[in-house]
Design an enzyme around this catalytic site. Structure first.
Site, PDB file in Angstrom:
ATOM      1  N   LEU A  83       0.840  -1.200   0.000  1.00  0.00           N
ATOM      2  CA  LEU A  83       0.000   0.000   0.000  1.00  0.00           C
ATOM      3  C   LEU A  83       0.870   1.242   0.000  1.00  0.00           C
ATOM      4  CD1 LEU A  83      -2.880  -0.929   2.411  1.00  0.00           C
ATOM      5  CD2 LEU A  83      -2.913  -0.718  -0.061  1.00  0.00           C
ATOM      6  N   ALA A  84       1.884   1.262   0.840  1.00  0.00           N
ATOM      7  CA  ALA A  84       2.718   2.445   0.932  1.00  0.00           C
ATOM      8  C   ALA A  84       3.478   2.674  -0.376  1.00  0.00           C
ATOM      9  CB  ALA A  84       3.680   2.307   2.107  1.00  0.00           C
TER      10      ALA A  84
ATOM     11  N   HIS B 245       2.032 -10.407  14.598  1.00  0.00           N
ATOM     12  CA  HIS B 245       1.174  -9.928  13.538  1.00  0.00           C
ATOM     13  C   HIS B 245       1.694  -8.663  12.870  1.00  0.00           C
ATOM     14  CE1 HIS B 245      -2.454  -9.022  11.413  1.00  0.00           C
ATOM     15  NE2 HIS B 245      -2.670  -7.913  12.088  1.00  0.00           N
TER      16      HIS B 245
ATOM     17  N   ARG C 155      -0.886  -0.969  17.864  1.00  0.00           N
ATOM     18  CA  ARG C 155      -1.663  -0.439  16.759  1.00  0.00           C
ATOM     19  C   ARG C 155      -3.115  -0.873  16.893  1.00  0.00           C
ATOM     20  NH1 ARG C 155      -3.540  -2.418  12.080  1.00  0.00           N
ATOM     21  NH2 ARG C 155      -2.380  -4.370  12.145  1.00  0.00           N
TER      22      ARG C 155
ATOM     23  N   ARG D 252      -6.014  -5.835  21.664  1.00  0.00           N
ATOM     24  CA  ARG D 252      -5.237  -7.003  21.268  1.00  0.00           C
ATOM     25  C   ARG D 252      -4.167  -7.389  22.283  1.00  0.00           C
ATOM     26  NH1 ARG D 252      -4.457  -5.570  14.833  1.00  0.00           N
ATOM     27  NH2 ARG D 252      -6.639  -5.907  14.301  1.00  0.00           N
TER      28      ARG D 252
HETATM   29  C1  LIG Z   1      -2.894 -11.124   8.114  1.00  0.00           C
HETATM   30  C2  LIG Z   1      -2.847  -9.641   8.272  1.00  0.00           C
HETATM   31  C3  LIG Z   1      -4.025  -8.920   8.376  1.00  0.00           C
HETATM   32  C4  LIG Z   1      -4.014  -7.537   8.518  1.00  0.00           C
HETATM   33  N1  LIG Z   1      -5.191  -6.871   8.586  1.00  0.00           N
HETATM   34  C5  LIG Z   1      -5.176  -5.518   8.692  1.00  0.00           C
HETATM   35  C6  LIG Z   1      -6.389  -4.785   8.724  1.00  0.00           C
HETATM   36  O1  LIG Z   1      -7.463  -5.355   8.674  1.00  0.00           O
HETATM   37  N2  LIG Z   1      -6.332  -3.460   8.799  1.00  0.00           N
HETATM   38  C7  LIG Z   1      -5.147  -2.806   8.837  1.00  0.00           C
HETATM   39  O2  LIG Z   1      -5.176  -1.590   8.871  1.00  0.00           O
HETATM   40  N3  LIG Z   1      -3.978  -3.470   8.804  1.00  0.00           N
HETATM   41  C8  LIG Z   1      -3.957  -4.805   8.724  1.00  0.00           C
HETATM   42  N4  LIG Z   1      -2.765  -5.484   8.685  1.00  0.00           N
HETATM   43  C9  LIG Z   1      -1.502  -4.752   8.642  1.00  0.00           C
HETATM   44  C10 LIG Z   1      -1.234  -4.188   7.256  1.00  0.00           C
HETATM   45  O3  LIG Z   1      -1.680  -5.095   6.288  1.00  0.00           O
HETATM   46  C11 LIG Z   1       0.230  -3.928   6.960  1.00  0.00           C
HETATM   47  O4  LIG Z   1       0.811  -3.284   7.998  1.00  0.00           O
HETATM   48  C12 LIG Z   1       0.394  -3.042   5.737  1.00  0.00           C
HETATM   49  O5  LIG Z   1      -0.306  -3.565   4.662  1.00  0.00           O
HETATM   50  C13 LIG Z   1       1.837  -2.872   5.356  1.00  0.00           C
HETATM   51  O6  LIG Z   1       1.930  -2.231   4.089  1.00  0.00           O
HETATM   52  P1  LIG Z   1       3.305  -1.799   3.502  1.00  0.00           P
HETATM   53  O7  LIG Z   1       3.029  -1.137   2.225  1.00  0.00           O
HETATM   54  O8  LIG Z   1       4.042  -1.019   4.519  1.00  0.00           O
HETATM   55  O9  LIG Z   1       4.147  -3.113   3.294  1.00  0.00           O
HETATM   56  P2  LIG Z   1       3.862  -4.465   2.498  1.00  0.00           P
HETATM   57  O10 LIG Z   1       2.528  -4.511   1.940  1.00  0.00           O
HETATM   58  O11 LIG Z   1       4.312  -5.563   3.371  1.00  0.00           O
HETATM   59  O12 LIG Z   1       4.820  -4.359   1.268  1.00  0.00           O
HETATM   60  C14 LIG Z   1       6.185  -4.577   1.334  1.00  0.00           C
HETATM   61  C15 LIG Z   1       6.753  -4.446  -0.045  1.00  0.00           C
HETATM   62  O13 LIG Z   1       8.149  -4.340   0.026  1.00  0.00           O
HETATM   63  C16 LIG Z   1       8.765  -5.223  -0.853  1.00  0.00           C
HETATM   64  N5  LIG Z   1      10.037  -5.565  -0.265  1.00  0.00           N
HETATM   65  C17 LIG Z   1      10.298  -5.922   1.003  1.00  0.00           C
HETATM   66  N6  LIG Z   1      11.605  -6.120   1.154  1.00  0.00           N
HETATM   67  C18 LIG Z   1      12.178  -5.877  -0.037  1.00  0.00           C
HETATM   68  C19 LIG Z   1      13.502  -5.898  -0.525  1.00  0.00           C
HETATM   69  N7  LIG Z   1      14.538  -6.196   0.259  1.00  0.00           N
HETATM   70  N8  LIG Z   1      13.710  -5.595  -1.820  1.00  0.00           N
HETATM   71  C20 LIG Z   1      12.697  -5.276  -2.631  1.00  0.00           C
HETATM   72  N9  LIG Z   1      11.438  -5.218  -2.217  1.00  0.00           N
HETATM   73  C21 LIG Z   1      11.183  -5.522  -0.944  1.00  0.00           C
HETATM   74  C22 LIG Z   1       7.814  -6.341  -1.005  1.00  0.00           C
HETATM   75  O14 LIG Z   1       8.002  -6.965  -2.240  1.00  0.00           O
HETATM   76  C23 LIG Z   1       6.477  -5.614  -0.945  1.00  0.00           C
HETATM   77  O15 LIG Z   1       6.152  -5.148  -2.223  1.00  0.00           O
HETATM   78  C24 LIG Z   1      -2.772  -6.866   8.563  1.00  0.00           C
HETATM   79  C25 LIG Z   1      -1.588  -7.585   8.460  1.00  0.00           C
HETATM   80  C26 LIG Z   1      -1.612  -8.962   8.334  1.00  0.00           C
HETATM   81  C27 LIG Z   1      -0.316  -9.693   8.289  1.00  0.00           C
END
Ligand SMILES: Cc1cc2nc3c(=O)[nH]c(=O)nc-3n(C[C@H](O)[C@H](O)[C@H](O)COP(=O)(O)OP(=O)(O)OC[C@H]3O[C@@H](n4cnc5c(N)ncnc54)[C@H](O)[C@@H]3O)c2cc1C
Ligand code: HEM
Ligand code: HEM
Ligand code: SF4
Ligand code: F3S
Ligand code: FES
Lengths: 249, 227, 668
Positions: free
Chosen positions: C44-45, C431, C465, C338
């Site tokens: 998402l980020a 989590h 969180r 939680r």
């Molecule tokens: C099962 C589950 C349920 C959840 N439910 C909720 C919810 O209902 N509501 C809520 O608000 N939050 C929820 N969360 C938390 C939330 O989903 C995450 O915190 C959030 O989506 C993280 O987004 P992000 O963009 O930071 O990272 P991520 O979506 O984890 O993306 C990480 C990205 O970085 C890339 N990456 C990582 N390391 C490297 C590297 N070394 N080189 C190149 N690319 C790399 C990966 O390929 C990926 O594209 C949940 C989490 C889980 C695990």
């Protein structure tokens, strides 16, 4: 449980592959299918052999990364689940299990059971979006959307892009995947603006990627882990027909 | 763009396939009706055949369209088959397609080719003969030597040979299989799908696919055993 | 001690962000084209940031290790996303969302950031709907909301149990649009191996093409790390198998400070571990606690009988059940936050009342509400006067199926047990990680030009969180914050010109990466990577998990050092580095976890208080609740890397609360 696995091994895209036999023992019925492969892989590494490459990430049926054609069916014998959700209790002690990669010209093999599905990304890039820039949106409740339409759009949008539809289809056609996205956006008022170009461009890209033609065998919908319906293919057919007939370009 | 989209894309191929298929279904209905007359009333059959065989609209407009339709349909059938094979160059070592699709849907090319072979024989049996009599020999009268219409007796004559009858009957089974998938598939190809109407279409299609070929079988058997 | 400058704008809380936006430096469109930005991560980020920056005109490169950007772990989020829309007219507001988030985080988050988050939350929903995200709707066609833990209003937008998926696919579609236009270059199946720092500024990355093994250099004017959380340091977590800390860790080792590494969220309702073979844990949505009652047997002999398979949950009579959450927290009952619910489950299991073979599970039981809440209502609706138990069961089952059917199916799939008939067994699992790279108000780390967004930064969630807030934060960072704040830095870069990837710094970084990889491949070890990862996970879980204490943490630090040593001596990586080699990818990630684990323990050890997800057994109230120490610990702990085998240096960012009064949380 003790099982005989016949697994497709292929060093890379260019080299020939073949089925190789492996025996795994002490498999618990509570294991997931991929955990069973983990066990096999650990033992291979310990023996100094190369582990079997397979795609996976979330292991809870949502990322669409896992694949595997198991005993002649994508994502294995159960319907409505991905390979990572399949558990060993679906098999019996002594079974022989064939494990092959998705096979389609548009999904070239990278290694062993891993294929390149970037064709799907390119199809989405051809039009699987609504052209709205960040910050340009109006209030979310400005356009009410009838609940049935919203629900249908959601059902189509649950596609995880796994490619099982292509793997299952005797023609390696990507119709179910493409139609799911076309449908989702065609059902929503926001998406109607670009509907014509979208469907024309996405179908064009789909053809260029080398997927086959749909002959309505319906295998895709049966095997789709998200149970995407054939309604979507029909809807895309309609959308496309409309777009070709009524197009001033 | 819209032009090429209407001709060269996978979806366009499907539309034309469906359109030609539906057209052939309509022809089949008509063809069945006339031929079934031969079972009910030789006279009516003769009259209808003569009308169809000599009417210039039927002969010079509908017949070429039909032939074009048949030609298009099976050529496109082959094109699709070739493309679809190319889309999966490497087959699965172990496949269980029966788990997710019907035999009919997967083997349209086989049932189609069987129909095509039948058509070759059938054309040789009837159509070539007609063309020969009417346009090469120039006899448009439709009468035989004794002054009656020749159609009925020629028809009956064709069904004397048990081998030919067997081939016909077998072909009609393939036709049934082809239609069991083809009928409803054509609607899906054109995007005609609806929670209320589609089940009806499917049922109708199944009835059509069973009863029309069955009717043809009856005609063949009737003439073989009935005289 | 170097000062941490959080760069919080002056002025009243509710004006900070708007003032900032009107005064932040801008880059004109012509110059944007010549500025390159690298985004690591497509969750998402990452996707939202990349798409928004590309729309503005920057040249963007995006990296992710999966085969498609659509598969980032954000896809797995179930429950929903918060936004202060007040569509329900139930008194929600930006302030309330801000307040709930600060309080839920046990007063360890930065006010200004959280307020900004609450402010932009409403825009996120607008943006997503415009993209075609099919949120749940009411019959009138307007958006529906549900409520989540820790709040008293309904502000959670959702798309069945697949909210994360739908939001990510929305962001992915925006990203795809920009890829199609050529504004974004996408590098899937690429792993970032290191950040390259030139003259103190982040100037690019070294990446590895996971298909060919090729090491690549990519130069840019700014680098955004959106690489997600590091929960997998515990080996077993609800995170995806590939989730890792490597990108953030490499940044840490290049000078970015790591904030609050020990803040980990343990989710109370996950499917318990069933055996040694387990590779990951599956979350059962928080929403289940609305209708499921949590209990263990009162009598230890019953618990033992259940563990030995001689009895099942259904055999235990009502009076012999201990509904311990209802007992301990009568006001919130099964709906405590939680961290509280997780600790209570652990407490019961540690006392010997666990209910599965491993002794690490409690019951989540729907029988009561199924029959007597839903079954009765349905019976009344249908005019059945004296329904039998069986009738109640049948009627209630239908309702429960509609509400939680997909979760029940998922549970059945994994455990083989039917939760309509026997109570579910659940146990807490790792989590989410609140800790991450320390960032200022601009989301910039302590390395100029290096940003961290989403779960990868130390985040707006303090020590705990709230549900449905991570999605909100990831999208806020990407869509609405970074497009502004990055201008502040890049405005001064317009004269820099193209960054060359041939600079000696790139060469050096590449050389180091290659050395590590070669070392792995040539290591004459005997054990697979997972062997070490599992060992690390066990230490982390036992000693730096739900409850921590000084002794355990000190032991953990030593044990981790040992595992690390064993790892480098004995790990075996088959194959080569010029091909697709997932075992090699894993090795690199685990190597970093082995270092991170130690830092987490160091952080947990230094924080002599309990707050949110961080529970130090020495610091609890008489009845076992977390005891915060605001006088000494109301700060963000930001750790600076000092070199291999050197102790990291602690920097403190004092948390100043101008708008909220710090109080003890109570859920009794
Ligand atoms: C099962 C589950 C349920 C959840 N439910 C909720 C919810 O209902 N509501 C809520 O608000 N939050 C929820 N969360 C938390 C939330 O989903 C995450 O915190 C959030 O989506 C993280 O987004 P992000 O963009 O930071 O990272 P991520 O979506 O984890 O993306 C990480 C990205 O970085 C890339 N990456 C990582 N390391 C490297 C590297 N070394 N080189 C190149 N690319 C790399 C990966 O390929 C990926 O594209 C949940 C989490 C889980 C695990
Ligand atoms: C009178 C005879 C025939 C009739 C009534 C008929 C009818 C149909 C119909 C209705 C379809 C479905 C079209 C669609 O799904 O869009 C179809 C498909 C097909 N037909 Fe025929 N057909 C006939 C003869 C043939 C012949 C001679 C061939 C020769 C090879 C053939 C090959 C195929 C193939 C391969 C398909 C599958 C293509 C697809 O479904 O898209 N058919 N037919
Ligand atoms: C027992 C069954 C059948 C009988 C008795 C029969 C009889 C005939 C006759 C008498 C003709 C010649 C008509 C003419 O050219 O004027 C004919 C032509 C033809 N038949 Fe049949 N037929 C039968 C089944 C079928 C079937 C099942 C098909 C299709 C799959 C078929 C397809 C055709 C076609 C395409 C022609 C050529 C039409 C034309 O050009 O006029 N027939 N048939
Ligand atoms: S339509 Fe179904 S099978 Fe095809 S990619 Fe989507 S989820 Fe997978
Ligand atoms: S299986 Fe293939 S033929 Fe069409 S209906 Fe599905 S794409
Ligand atoms: S691993 Fe994510 S769907 Fe199977």
């Amino acid at each position: 449980m003790k099982l005989t696995l016949k697994i497709w091994r292929q060093k890379n895209a260019k080299e020939q592959g073949k089925l190789v036999d492996y025996i795994v023992d002490h498999i618990s019925p509570d294991m997931s299918f991929l955990e069973m492969l983990d066990v096999l892989n650990e033992s291979l590494v310990e023996k100094g052999e190369e582990p079997i490459a397979f795609d996976h990430d979330c292991r809870e049926g949502i990322c669409g990364m896992c694949s595997l054609y198991i005993n002649g069916r994508p994502h294995g014998p159960q319907t409505g689940v991905t390979t990572c959700q399949l558990h060993m209790r679906s098999f019996k002690d002594g079974d022989t299990i064939y494990i092959e990669p998705w096979r389609a010209a548009a999904f070239p093999i990278i290694k062993d059971l891993v294929v390149d599905r970037s064709a799907f990304d390119r199809i989405i890039q051809a039009g699987g979006y609504i052209s709205v820039n960040t910050g340009a949106a109006q209030d979310a409740n400005a356009i009410p959307i009838p609940k049935p339409d919203a629900d249908k759009a959601f059902a189509a949008a649950t596609c995880i892009g796994c490619g099982a539809c292509v793997a299952a289809c005797k023609n390696a056609s990507a119709m179910l995947f493409v139609s799911a996205k076309v449908s989702q956006l065609a059902l929503l008022p926001q998406g109607k603006v670009e509907a014509k170009d979208r469907v024309l461009n996405m179908v064009k890209q789909m053809d260029e990627e080398g997927f086959g033609n749909c002959t309505n065998t319906g295998a895709c919908a049966v095997e789709c882990p998200k149970e995407i319906s054939l309604d979507n293919i029909a809807r895309m057919n309609r959308e496309y027909l409309k777009a070709t007939i009524n197009n001033d370009k | 763009m819209s032009n090429s989209a209407f001709i060269k894309t996978s979806l366009a191929r499907k539309y034309w396939m469906a359109a030609s298929g539906l057209f052939l279904i309509i022809f089949l209905t008509q063809h069945f009706t006339i031929n079934f007359l031969s079972v009910i009333s030789p006279d009516a059959f003769n009259t209808a055949s003569h009308f169809m065989g000599t009417n210039p609209i039927v002969q010079f407009i509908l017949q070429p369209i039909l032939l074009a339709g048949v030609l298009f349909h099976f050529i496109m059938g082959f094109v699709l088959e070739i493309q679809n094979r190319k889309a999966r160059p490497h087959k699965y070592a172990y496949n269980s397609p029966a788990a997710n699709s019907s035999w009919m849907s997967r083997n349209m090319i086989i049932t189609g080719v069987m129909i095509l072979l039948f058509l070759a024989l059938h054309f040789y049996d009837f159509w070539i003969h007609e063309i020969n009599v009417k346009y090469i020999q120039g006899d448009m009268s439709g009468l035989n030597n004794s002054g009656n219409y020749r159609y009925y007796e020629e028809l009956v004559a064709k069904f004397v040979d048990p081998i030919r009858v067997a081939i016909y009957v077998l072909s009609f089974v393939f036709l049934a299989l082809h239609l069991l998938h083809g009928f409803q598939s054509a609607f899906q190809s054109l995007g005609a799908r609806h929670p209320k109407y589609t089940p009806v279409i499917v049922k109708l299609g199944n009835l059509f696919a069973v009863f029309i070929p069955l009717g043809f079988i009856v005609i063949a058997l009737y003439h073989h055993f009935g005289h | 001690m170097s000062k941490l400058n959080s760069k919080i704008p002056a002025g009243p809380l509710d004006k900070k962000w708007s003032d900032y936006k009107s005064h932040v430096k801008l880059v004109n469109p012509a110059n944007k084209r010549s500025l390159d930005i690298i985004v690591v991560g497509s969750g998402l980020a990452g996707s939202s940031a990349a798409a928004s920056l590309a729309e503005l005109g920057y040249s963007v490169k995006v990296f992710c290790f999966q085969d498609s950007p659509r598969r980032a772990h954000s896809i797995a989020a179930q429950g929903g996303i918060n936004a202060a829309k007040n569509y329900k007219n139930d008194g929600d507001s930006v302030y309330r969302l801000f307040y709930d988030t600060i309080k839920g985080g046990d007063y360890r988050a930065r006010e200004a950031n959280v307020y900004r988050l609450a402010e932009v939350s409403a825009n996120i929903i607008d943006q997503c709907v415009a993209q075609g995200v099919p949120f749940a709707r009411e019959y009138g066609g307007l958006l529906d909301n549900r409520s989540f833990g820790g709040t008293q209003v309904q502000r959670t937008f959702y798309a069945a149990g697949q909210t994360g998926q739908q939001l990510l696919l929305g962001a992915y579609s925006a990203l795809s649009k920009e890829i199609a236009k050529g504004n974004v270059q996408m590098y899937s199946r690429h792993e970032m191996m290191d950040v390259v720092i030139v003259d103190g500024k982040a100037r690019g990355i070294i990446a590895r093409n996971l298909v060919t093994g090729q090491i690549e250099r990519h130069a840019a004017h700014a680098v955004l790390l959106c690489s997600g959380g590091y929960g997998n340091v515990f080996f077993l977590s609800t995170n995806a198998m590939g989730s890792n800390v490597s990108a953030a860790w490499k940044a840490y080792k290049r000078g970015a400070f790591f904030g609050n590494p020990c803040f980990t969220q343990i989710h109370p309702t996950c499917i318990p571990v069933s055996g040694d073979h387990q590779s990951k844990l599956t979350l059962m949505s928080e929403s289940l606690r609305n209708d499921g009652r949590i209990w263990v047997p009162k009598k230890i002999e019953d618990a033992i009988a259940i563990r030995e398979g001689k009895k099942t949950g259904n055999d235990i009579p009502e009076e012999d059940r201990d509904y311990y959450l209802e007992r301990r927290y009568p006001a919130f009952g099964n709906l405590v936050p939680r961290d509280v619910a997780s600790r209570a489950a652990k407490e019961r299991c540690d006392a010997g009342f666990g209910v599965n073979a491993t002794g690490q599970a409690v019951f989540l039981d729907f029988a009561y509400n199924l029959k007597y809440k839903y079954g009765k209502t349905e019976a009344t609706k249908k005019g059945i006067l004296n329904p039998t138990e069986q009738q109640l069961y049948e009627l209630g089952k239908e309702v429960v199926k509609e509400k939680y059917g997909n979760l029940f199916d998922m549970y059945m799939q994994i455990t083989g047990e039917n939760p309509y008939e026997v109570p579910m067994k659940i146990y807490p699992a790792v989590h989410y990680t609140m800790g991450g790279l320390w960032v200022d108000y601009n989301l910039m780390t302590t390395v100029p030009g290096l940003y961290a967004l989403g779960e990868a930064n130390f985040s707006d969630h303090g020590a705990n969180r709230l549900g449905a807030s991570a999605l909100m934060q990831g999208l806020a960072d990407g869509y609405f914050v970074i497009p502004y704040t990055i201008g502040d830095y890049l405005a001064d870069e317009i004269r820099t010109g193209k960054i060359s990837a041939n600079l000696p710094e790139f060469e050096l970084a590449e050389k180091e990466v290659k050395e590590t990889i070669t070392r792995f491949i040539h290591n004459k070890g005997t054990k697979p990577v997972d062997y070490f990862h599992k060992r690390l996970g066990k230490v982390m879980w036992d000693k730096c998990g739900m409850a921590r204490n000084e002794k355990g943490l000190k032991e953990a630090i030593e044990e981790i050092k040992q595992i690390r040593e064993d790892f480098w001596k004995d790990v075996r990586i088959p194959g080569s580095y010029t091909e697709f080699n997932p075992e090699l990818d894993k090795a690199g990630r685990v190597a970093d976890f082995l270092e991170l684990g130690e830092l987490m323990c160091i952080d947990a050890l230094h924080r002599n208080e309990s707050c949110g997800g961080h529970f130090r057994e020495e610091y609890q109230t008489e009845d076992g609740e977390a005891l915060r120490d605001d006088k000494n610990f109301a700060y963000v702990a930001a750790w600076e890397y000092k070199g291999p085998d050197q102790a990291p240096q602690l920097h403190k960012e004092e948390l100043v609360y101008e708008n909220i009064k710090l109080v003890q949380r109570s859920y009794k």
